[in-house]
Scaffold this motif. Structure first.
Motif, PDB file in Angstrom:
ATOM      1  N   THR A 157      -9.414   0.531  -3.837  1.00 24.95           N
ATOM      2  CA  THR A 157      -8.606   1.662  -4.292  1.00 24.95           C
ATOM      3  C   THR A 157      -9.389   2.481  -5.303  1.00 24.95           C
ATOM      4  O   THR A 157     -10.281   1.967  -5.982  1.00 24.95           O
ATOM      5  CB  THR A 157      -7.261   1.216  -4.910  1.00 24.95           C
ATOM      6  N   LYS A 194       0.741   4.286  -2.790  1.00 26.55           N
ATOM      7  CA  LYS A 194       0.491   5.676  -2.387  1.00 26.55           C
ATOM      8  C   LYS A 194       1.635   6.596  -2.790  1.00 26.55           C
ATOM      9  O   LYS A 194       1.414   7.677  -3.334  1.00 26.55           O
ATOM     10  CB  LYS A 194       0.278   5.718  -0.869  1.00 26.55           C
ATOM     11  N   ASN A 195       2.861   6.178  -2.534  1.00 24.67           N
ATOM     12  CA  ASN A 195       4.014   7.048  -2.752  1.00 24.67           C
ATOM     13  C   ASN A 195       4.535   7.054  -4.191  1.00 24.67           C
ATOM     14  O   ASN A 195       5.142   8.020  -4.622  1.00 24.67           O
ATOM     15  CB  ASN A 195       5.152   6.668  -1.805  1.00 24.67           C
ATOM     16  N   CYS A 249       0.831  -1.215   0.000  1.00 25.37           N
ATOM     17  CA  CYS A 249       0.000   0.000   0.000  1.00 25.37           C
ATOM     18  C   CYS A 249       0.860   1.257   0.000  1.00 25.37           C
ATOM     19  O   CYS A 249       0.524   2.249  -0.661  1.00 25.37           O
ATOM     20  CB  CYS A 249      -0.945  -0.009   1.195  1.00 25.37           C
ATOM     21  N   ASN A 250       1.963   1.228   0.710  1.00 26.21           N
ATOM     22  CA  ASN A 250       2.877   2.376   0.763  1.00 26.21           C
ATOM     23  C   ASN A 250       3.483   2.651  -0.616  1.00 26.21           C
ATOM     24  O   ASN A 250       3.609   3.801  -1.029  1.00 26.21           O
ATOM     25  CB  ASN A 250       3.967   2.132   1.798  1.00 26.21           C
ATOM     26  N   ALA A 275      -6.893   7.308  -3.721  1.00 23.84           N
ATOM     27  CA  ALA A 275      -6.987   6.927  -2.307  1.00 23.84           C
ATOM     28  C   ALA A 275      -7.234   5.427  -2.225  1.00 23.84           C
ATOM     29  O   ALA A 275      -7.583   4.785  -3.214  1.00 23.84           O
ATOM     30  CB  ALA A 275      -8.124   7.680  -1.614  1.00 23.84           C
ATOM     31  N   GLY A 294       0.706   7.991  -6.684  1.00 24.74           N
ATOM     32  CA  GLY A 294      -0.276   8.962  -6.217  1.00 24.74           C
ATOM     33  C   GLY A 294      -0.411  10.177  -7.101  1.00 24.74           C
ATOM     34  O   GLY A 294       0.568  10.697  -7.629  1.00 24.74           O
TER      35      GLY A 294
END
Length: 136
Positions: A83, A41-42, A37-38, A53, A45
């Motif tokens: 997601t 997101k990073n 998930c990190n 999100a 994104g």
């Protein structure tokens, strides 16, 4: 890391049901799930890749008698990964990327099945502020 998300109307939603192998616990998959998930997101994104999100849920064992049709029997332990993306194309591009695949493969080793379905948003809404105030 833990804060409310805003979901723009018209975005694409991907729902992934990840079934755990028998005997595998949530605690065993937490690190792989968090790292995956990190990376999403990073790395992907916003303008970098279209990710808006996401949310992850653990199956609580509850199956609604009122909201289910066609049986409410026991289901296998699983995690739901929800997601939101600008487009299905951006989602697929991110998931074909090496950075994502390295983290996803670590999670999949502990799972018996994963199926990710894409949805077009038809409606969204919040209760009116006065309804929220009365409920409190």
């Amino acid at each position: 890391m833990y804060h409310p998300v805003s979901i723009p109307f018209g975005c694409k939603m991907l729902f992934n049901e990840v079934k755990l192998k028998p005997g595998v616990t949530l605690e065993q998959v937490e690190m792989a799930l968090g790292e995956m998930c990190n990376v999403v997101k990073n790395t992907y994104g916003g303008k970098k890749g279209g990710f808006i999100a996401g949310q992850v849920y653990k199956f609580a064992g509850f199956v609604s008698d009122e909201g289910s049709v066609g049986g409410t029997g026991q289901t296998q332990d699983h995690i739901a990964i929800v997601t939101f993306w600008n487009s299905f194309e951006e989602h697929e591009k991110s998931h074909a990327d090496t950075a994502f695949n390295e983290k996803f493969s670590a999670l999949i080793k502990m799972c018996s099945e994963s199926r990710e379905l894409g949805y077009d948003m038809l409606w969204q809404g919040d209760p009116e502020p006065e309804d929220v105030a009365r409920a409190a």
